[in-house]
Design a protein around this motif. Structure first.
Motif, PDB file in Angstrom:
ATOM      1  N   LEU A  56     -10.787 -42.466 -34.790  1.00  0.00           N
ATOM      2  CA  LEU A  56     -11.796 -43.041 -35.691  1.00  0.00           C
ATOM      3  C   LEU A  56     -12.754 -43.943 -34.930  1.00  0.00           C
ATOM      4  O   LEU A  56     -13.969 -43.927 -35.161  1.00  0.00           O
ATOM      5  CB  LEU A  56     -11.106 -43.822 -36.819  1.00  0.00           C
ATOM      6  CG  LEU A  56     -10.203 -42.993 -37.757  1.00  0.00           C
ATOM      7  CD1 LEU A  56      -9.538 -43.889 -38.792  1.00  0.00           C
ATOM      8  CD2 LEU A  56     -10.992 -41.870 -38.432  1.00  0.00           C
ATOM      9  N   ALA A  57     -12.225 -44.735 -34.016  1.00  0.00           N
ATOM     10  CA  ALA A  57     -13.066 -45.642 -33.236  1.00  0.00           C
ATOM     11  C   ALA A  57     -14.052 -44.855 -32.382  1.00  0.00           C
ATOM     12  O   ALA A  57     -15.226 -45.222 -32.273  1.00  0.00           O
ATOM     13  CB  ALA A  57     -12.199 -46.548 -32.360  1.00  0.00           C
ATOM     14  N   LEU A  58     -13.580 -43.797 -31.803  1.00  0.00           N
ATOM     15  CA  LEU A  58     -14.465 -42.979 -30.968  1.00  0.00           C
ATOM     16  C   LEU A  58     -15.596 -42.391 -31.797  1.00  0.00           C
ATOM     17  O   LEU A  58     -16.761 -42.409 -31.383  1.00  0.00           O
ATOM     18  CB  LEU A  58     -13.671 -41.842 -30.311  1.00  0.00           C
ATOM     19  CG  LEU A  58     -14.485 -40.997 -29.329  1.00  0.00           C
ATOM     20  CD1 LEU A  58     -14.541 -41.668 -27.976  1.00  0.00           C
ATOM     21  CD2 LEU A  58     -13.933 -39.588 -29.217  1.00  0.00           C
ATOM     22  N   LEU A  59     -15.263 -41.878 -32.971  1.00  0.00           N
ATOM     23  CA  LEU A  59     -16.295 -41.283 -33.820  1.00  0.00           C
ATOM     24  C   LEU A  59     -17.295 -42.338 -34.258  1.00  0.00           C
ATOM     25  O   LEU A  59     -18.502 -42.095 -34.301  1.00  0.00           O
ATOM     26  CB  LEU A  59     -15.645 -40.630 -35.044  1.00  0.00           C
ATOM     27  CG  LEU A  59     -14.820 -39.373 -34.750  1.00  0.00           C
ATOM     28  CD1 LEU A  59     -14.081 -38.913 -35.995  1.00  0.00           C
ATOM     29  CD2 LEU A  59     -15.707 -38.263 -34.202  1.00  0.00           C
ATOM     30  N   ASP A  60     -16.802 -43.523 -34.566  1.00  0.00           N
ATOM     31  CA  ASP A  60     -17.694 -44.584 -35.030  1.00  0.00           C
ATOM     32  C   ASP A  60     -18.636 -45.034 -33.926  1.00  0.00           C
ATOM     33  O   ASP A  60     -19.801 -45.311 -34.166  1.00  0.00           O
ATOM     34  CB  ASP A  60     -16.866 -45.769 -35.524  1.00  0.00           C
ATOM     35  CG  ASP A  60     -17.727 -46.838 -36.164  1.00  0.00           C
ATOM     36  OD1 ASP A  60     -18.501 -46.488 -37.075  1.00  0.00           O
ATOM     37  OD2 ASP A  60     -17.629 -48.003 -35.759  1.00  0.00           O
ATOM     38  N   GLU A  61     -18.109 -45.093 -32.728  1.00  0.00           N
ATOM     39  CA  GLU A  61     -18.890 -45.622 -31.621  1.00  0.00           C
ATOM     40  C   GLU A  61     -19.876 -44.592 -31.071  1.00  0.00           C
ATOM     41  O   GLU A  61     -20.950 -44.932 -30.623  1.00  0.00           O
ATOM     42  CB  GLU A  61     -17.931 -46.061 -30.507  1.00  0.00           C
ATOM     43  CG  GLU A  61     -18.333 -47.347 -29.852  1.00  0.00           C
ATOM     44  CD  GLU A  61     -17.268 -47.849 -28.908  1.00  0.00           C
ATOM     45  OE1 GLU A  61     -17.120 -47.250 -27.845  1.00  0.00           O
ATOM     46  OE2 GLU A  61     -16.578 -48.835 -29.246  1.00  0.00           O
ATOM     47  N   GLY A  62     -19.462 -43.345 -31.116  1.00  0.00           N
ATOM     48  CA  GLY A  62     -20.246 -42.338 -30.403  1.00  0.00           C
ATOM     49  C   GLY A  62     -21.150 -41.522 -31.303  1.00  0.00           C
ATOM     50  O   GLY A  62     -21.333 -40.338 -31.051  1.00  0.00           O
ATOM     51  N   GLY A  63     -21.667 -42.114 -32.357  1.00  0.00           N
ATOM     52  CA  GLY A  63     -22.624 -41.399 -33.173  1.00  0.00           C
ATOM     53  C   GLY A  63     -21.998 -40.562 -34.273  1.00  0.00           C
ATOM     54  O   GLY A  63     -22.592 -39.619 -34.754  1.00  0.00           O
TER      55      GLY A  63
END
Lengths: 168, 168
Positions: A56-63
């Motif tokens: 989830l953090a990756l998706l939030d951070e990376g667009g």
DNA sequence: TATTGTTATACTCTATAACTATA
DNA sequence: TATAGTTATAGAGTATAACAATA
């Protein structure tokens, strides 16, 4: 500076040998295990795991949108394992999978608004774990520890790239 | 002090999310796993494991002889697991098991001279792993890291008792 | 009945490799 | 032929519990 215990009695009942305690690698192994245990337990109350948080953090951070392969590679997850984690997130409507029209082999994973809210809950969990685990350290010590760990991560966990400048 | 990356691009391809890298608990988990992996690999060349090192070190430090239960409790090993580890050490004549005449349920485990020599080899392996793993840190940083890890261990790995004074 | 060491069982993780559908 | 995602399988590691001998 060698660690020296007060009494070197003939019997050391119940204690881990000094030569292990004197090793930072040994302590890192034990503390890493303890940290993982605490984290998994804490996330469990939210019905998720630290692995889900990573996604989830990756998706939030990376667009908000990434392909499964990109997620797996960035986080260092096995691609097969990632499938199950995404299944769980999708079942709760925290992410959506759809085929990439450009390359129909790919799946585009998107973070949903519910997923974003779940992420915020997981952030609170993470903050709590962090605070409990580092309870014995004051702010200055926490900063010092983090700096040192980052430096180690730059060689042993290259995906953490981060703000620590490369070779000295 | 918040870690701040230079560019907050829309796409963070290939990197672990900042919020994870900013967490010492996350770094401890990853580094602990990496440390364990490195250690296991290194000890493997000697045909043994870090678990064996723990046992031999305990026997050497604590007067050469201990009962199996005492070993397991001191090191935090499962008693069932310990049996297999001791079988392996005994097969190489690094330790001896004999019944305790006082309480015939107990086995007294003793370190042999060969075991002592094996321990010295394992100490060299451990020193090498330590040096490789901490390569990016100078002596002062290593001391600081060890101090901080000890402090964490005093709450999360109580068996490490050690020289760090209890509650502040 | 409780404890020590042992053995057997089961459960979790992970890693590998097969499989499909697309390219 | 190669790649993305999926599924199935097998192996290591760990935890649990049954077991025999002794207290």
């Amino acid at each position: 500076m060698t660690v020296k215990l007060g009494t070197r009695a003939a019997t050391v009942s119940g204690r881990i040998p000094d030569e292990l305690v004197a090793s930072s690698v040994f302590l890192l192994k034990r503390l890493g295990t303890a940290a993982k245990q605490k984290a998994v337990d804490a996330y469990e109350e939210a019905g998720l795991s630290p692995y889900h948080h990573g996604i989830l953090a990756l998706l939030d951070e990376g667009g908000v949108r990434e392909t499964q392969g990109a997620i797996a590679d960035a986080l260092g997850y096995d691609r097969g394992t990632l499938v199950g984690l995404l299944d769980e997130l999708e079942a709760e409507h925290f992410v959506e999978r759809r085929r990439d029209p450009v390359d129909r082999r790919r799946h585009i994973v998107r973070l949903t608004p519910e997923g974003k809210r779940a992420l915020e809950r997981l952030r609170r969990v993470a903050r709590r774990v962090e605070d409990e685990f580092l309870a014995r350290l004051d702010d200055e010590q926490r900063a010092a520890l983090h700096e040192l760990l980052l430096r180690l991560a730059s060689t042993h966990e290259p995906r953490c790239a981060g703000p620590v400048e490369p070779p000295a």
